[in-house]
Design an enzyme around this catalytic site. Structure first.
Site, PDB file in Angstrom:
ATOM      1  N   GLY A  14      66.611  44.504  36.913  1.00 22.76           N
ATOM      2  CA  GLY A  14      67.476  45.642  36.575  1.00 22.76           C
ATOM      3  C   GLY A  14      67.369  45.993  35.105  1.00 22.76           C
ATOM      4  O   GLY A  14      66.575  45.384  34.364  1.00 22.76           O
ATOM      5  N   THR A  94      77.948  41.650  47.451  1.00 22.51           N
ATOM      6  CA  THR A  94      77.079  41.179  46.364  1.00 22.51           C
ATOM      7  C   THR A  94      77.900  40.440  45.318  1.00 22.51           C
ATOM      8  O   THR A  94      77.537  39.349  44.880  1.00 22.51           O
ATOM      9  CB  THR A  94      76.326  42.366  45.731  1.00 22.51           C
ATOM     10  OG1 THR A  94      75.439  42.888  46.715  1.00 22.51           O
ATOM     11  CG2 THR A  94      75.536  41.947  44.499  1.00 22.51           C
ATOM     12  N   TYR A 147      83.749  47.767  43.221  1.00 21.49           N
ATOM     13  CA  TYR A 147      83.131  47.165  42.029  1.00 21.49           C
ATOM     14  C   TYR A 147      84.173  46.366  41.245  1.00 21.49           C
ATOM     15  O   TYR A 147      83.995  45.179  40.984  1.00 21.49           O
ATOM     16  CB  TYR A 147      82.542  48.284  41.178  1.00 21.49           C
ATOM     17  CG  TYR A 147      81.790  47.834  39.954  1.00 21.49           C
ATOM     18  CD1 TYR A 147      80.532  47.254  40.056  1.00 21.49           C
ATOM     19  CD2 TYR A 147      82.321  48.023  38.676  1.00 21.49           C
ATOM     20  CE1 TYR A 147      79.823  46.855  38.923  1.00 21.49           C
ATOM     21  CE2 TYR A 147      81.616  47.641  37.542  1.00 21.49           C
ATOM     22  CZ  TYR A 147      80.367  47.058  37.663  1.00 21.49           C
ATOM     23  OH  TYR A 147      79.675  46.680  36.543  1.00 21.49           O
TER      24      TYR A 147
HETATM   25  P1  NAD Z   1      71.264  47.574  37.271  1.00 29.74           P
HETATM   26  O1  NAD Z   1      71.707  48.291  38.491  1.00 29.74           O
HETATM   27  O2  NAD Z   1      70.115  48.132  36.495  1.00 29.74           O
HETATM   28  O3  NAD Z   1      70.920  46.068  37.581  1.00 29.74           O
HETATM   29  C1  NAD Z   1      71.434  45.340  38.661  1.00 29.74           C
HETATM   30  C2  NAD Z   1      70.291  44.620  39.341  1.00 29.74           C
HETATM   31  O4  NAD Z   1      70.807  43.834  40.413  1.00 29.74           O
HETATM   32  C3  NAD Z   1      69.270  45.582  39.941  1.00 29.74           C
HETATM   33  O5  NAD Z   1      67.962  45.171  39.609  1.00 29.74           O
HETATM   34  C4  NAD Z   1      69.526  45.473  41.442  1.00 29.74           C
HETATM   35  O6  NAD Z   1      68.375  45.763  42.216  1.00 29.74           O
HETATM   36  C5  NAD Z   1      69.999  44.032  41.553  1.00 29.74           C
HETATM   37  N1  NAD Z   1      70.820  43.768  42.745  1.00 29.74           N
HETATM   38  C6  NAD Z   1      71.862  44.504  43.209  1.00 29.74           C
HETATM   39  N2  NAD Z   1      72.375  43.934  44.297  1.00 29.74           N
HETATM   40  C7  NAD Z   1      71.659  42.790  44.531  1.00 29.74           C
HETATM   41  C8  NAD Z   1      71.713  41.780  45.500  1.00 29.74           C
HETATM   42  N3  NAD Z   1      72.614  41.793  46.502  1.00 29.74           N
HETATM   43  N4  NAD Z   1      70.812  40.762  45.426  1.00 29.74           N
HETATM   44  C9  NAD Z   1      69.883  40.718  44.440  1.00 29.74           C
HETATM   45  N5  NAD Z   1      69.779  41.667  43.501  1.00 29.74           N
HETATM   46  C10 NAD Z   1      70.668  42.691  43.532  1.00 29.74           C
HETATM   47  O7  NAD Z   1      72.551  47.454  36.331  1.00 29.74           O
HETATM   48  P2  NAD Z   1      72.722  46.811  34.878  1.00 29.74           P
HETATM   49  O8  NAD Z   1      73.322  47.856  34.022  1.00 29.74           O
HETATM   50  O9  NAD Z   1      71.488  46.147  34.446  1.00 29.74           O
HETATM   51  O10 NAD Z   1      73.856  45.740  35.160  1.00 29.74           O
HETATM   52  C11 NAD Z   1      73.578  44.345  35.260  1.00 29.74           C
HETATM   53  C12 NAD Z   1      74.880  43.579  35.412  1.00 29.74           C
HETATM   54  O11 NAD Z   1      75.713  43.794  34.273  1.00 29.74           O
HETATM   55  C13 NAD Z   1      75.700  43.982  36.636  1.00 29.74           C
HETATM   56  O12 NAD Z   1      76.275  42.821  37.210  1.00 29.74           O
HETATM   57  C14 NAD Z   1      76.782  44.861  36.062  1.00 29.74           C
HETATM   58  O13 NAD Z   1      77.936  44.831  36.837  1.00 29.74           O
HETATM   59  C15 NAD Z   1      76.996  44.235  34.699  1.00 29.74           C
HETATM   60  N6  NAD Z   1      77.550  45.212  33.758  1.00 29.74           N
HETATM   61  C16 NAD Z   1      76.787  46.228  33.274  1.00 29.74           C
HETATM   62  C17 NAD Z   1      77.349  47.168  32.419  1.00 29.74           C
HETATM   63  C18 NAD Z   1      76.542  48.292  31.838  1.00 29.74           C
HETATM   64  O14 NAD Z   1      77.112  49.141  31.145  1.00 29.74           O
HETATM   65  N7  NAD Z   1      75.247  48.373  32.016  1.00 29.74           N
HETATM   66  C19 NAD Z   1      78.699  47.067  32.075  1.00 29.74           C
HETATM   67  C20 NAD Z   1      79.457  46.040  32.618  1.00 29.74           C
HETATM   68  C21 NAD Z   1      78.879  45.108  33.443  1.00 29.74           C
END
Ligand code: NAD
Ligand code: UDP
Length: 313
Positions: A14, A94, A147
């Site tokens: 991700g 998830t 979420y």
């Molecule tokens: P993203 O969607 O780019 O990355 C999430 C990754 O998890 C993706 O590669 C997706 O394919 C994978 N994924 C989803 N469901 C899955 C499953 N069941 N099994 C295996 N893989 C799975 O989002 P991101 O921005 O990189 O976020 C990463 C983490 O950080 C997440 O947990 C998100 O909740 C947390 N987060 C992000 C932000 C932000 O602003 N980017 C803020 C708060 C929290």
């Protein structure tokens, strides 16, 4: 060099996960990235595939996974409201089943496990800025609850595995993060505005644009994650974010100015339960981790605009 470890990164393909994998490899560790490619992509880690210390595994964390690892970063979960609301039940599974499976693994192999929690646990916050002691204002049946409540339940699971089973846990609450490798169709505000500006399309401001967010550049976050992992005797939860607070309309104007775009700003309905304000209090991160963000919004936007220019134009 520090001791070479085997590190599991769920959601490793991700946006954030790919940057984290890159940094862990730079530090000399072995890295296993697990991903089901729902919102991530192999393209994000293509440049790492030649490294013999890197493994990319297609796996869904709602199913158990076994490997001998020293550390786990649990990032798997779609993060954009558009993605996490696409299949809300799957999002909950998830967060919750994924946490149970990864905590079970951490317990079995005695790994330290970090949960990527979120500022969304504060919901539409009535306290501003948000401190870790604030319990939040979340609508349990609203469109964001899959979420928010999934992440809240995951925090509870982490704390209880720690208290009941002695699992070595870390919880970070990540605030809005942006940077290269966000998908052009990610749906979150920074990528939407930059892509719209570069393509000369209308900039879609939801509501009147007076709602605020605090935007953190991805490199700052990764630094905070690494510091949290290496800090002993501290489980968190700890806020990791940039306290610079901006109105969404200000962000739109900055992006327009920085891209030199002729795009028009248009106003669209505000999604239900969209938080009005968000800004982290990062005193705890400063004190416990000796961490604070270094990259101001303008600099981070510049780097992100360069990335999108190369990838979408
Ligand atoms: P993203 O969607 O780019 O990355 C999430 C990754 O998890 C993706 O590669 C997706 O394919 C994978 N994924 C989803 N469901 C899955 C499953 N069941 N099994 C295996 N893989 C799975 O989002 P991101 O921005 O990189 O976020 C990463 C983490 O950080 C997440 O947990 C998100 O909740 C947390 N987060 C992000 C932000 C932000 O602003 N980017 C803020 C708060 C929290
Ligand atoms: N937003 C917007 N236009 C867009 C996408 C998002 O005005 O094209 C707004 C959205 O309503 C919210 C803020 O920008 O108020 C941040 O949205 P995002 O989806 O990036 O993150 P989150 O709401 O989860 O903080």
């Amino acid at each position: 060099m520090k001791k070479r470890k085997t590190v599991l990164v769920t959601g490793g393909a991700g946006f954030i996960g790919s940057h984290l994998c890159e940094r862990l490899l730079e530090q000399g560790h072995y890295v296993i990235a697990l991903d089901n490619f729902f919102s991530g992509s192999k393209d994000n880690v293509l440049h790492l595939l030649d490294n013999h210390r890197f493994e990319l595994v297609r796996h869904d964390i709602t199913m158990p996974y076994f490997a001998e690892v020293d550390e786990i970063y649990n990032l798997a979960c779609p993060a954009s409201p558009v993605h996490y609301q696409y299949n809300p039940i799957k999002t909950i599974k998830t967060s919750v089943m994924g946490a149970i499976n990864m905590l079970g693994l951490a317990k079995r192999v005695k790994a330290c496990i970090m949960q990527a929690s979120t500022s969304e646990v504060y919901g539409d916050p009535a306290v501003h800025p948000q401190l870790e002691t604030y319990w939040g204002n979340v609508n349990p049946i609203g469109p964001r609850s899959c979420y928010d409540e999934g992440k809240r339940c995951a925090e509870s699971l982490f704390v209880n595995y720690h208290n009941q089973n002695g699992v070595d846990i870390k919880i970070i609450r990540i605030f809005n993060t942006y940077g290269p490798r966000m998908r052009p169709d990610d749906g979150r505000v920074v990528s939407n505005f930059i892509v719209q500006a570069l393509k000369g399309e209308d900039i879609t401001v939801y509501g009147d644009g007076t709602q605020t967010r605090s935007f953190q550049y991805v490199d700052d976050l990764v630094e905070g994650m690494l510091k949290m992992m290496e800090t002993e005797n501290f489980t968190g939860p700890v806020n990791i974010g940039n306290p610079g607070e901006f109105k969404i309309i200000e962000l739109a104007e900055m992006v327009l100015k920085m891209t030199g775009s002729k795009s028009k700003i248009v106003f669209k309905p505000l999604p239900k339960d969209d938080p009005i304000q968000r800004k982290p209090d990062i005193s705890m991160a400063k004190e416990k981790l000796n961490w604070e963000p270094k990259i101001p919004l303008e600099e981070g936007l510049k780097r992100t605009i360069e990335y999108f220019k190369k990838t979408i134009l």
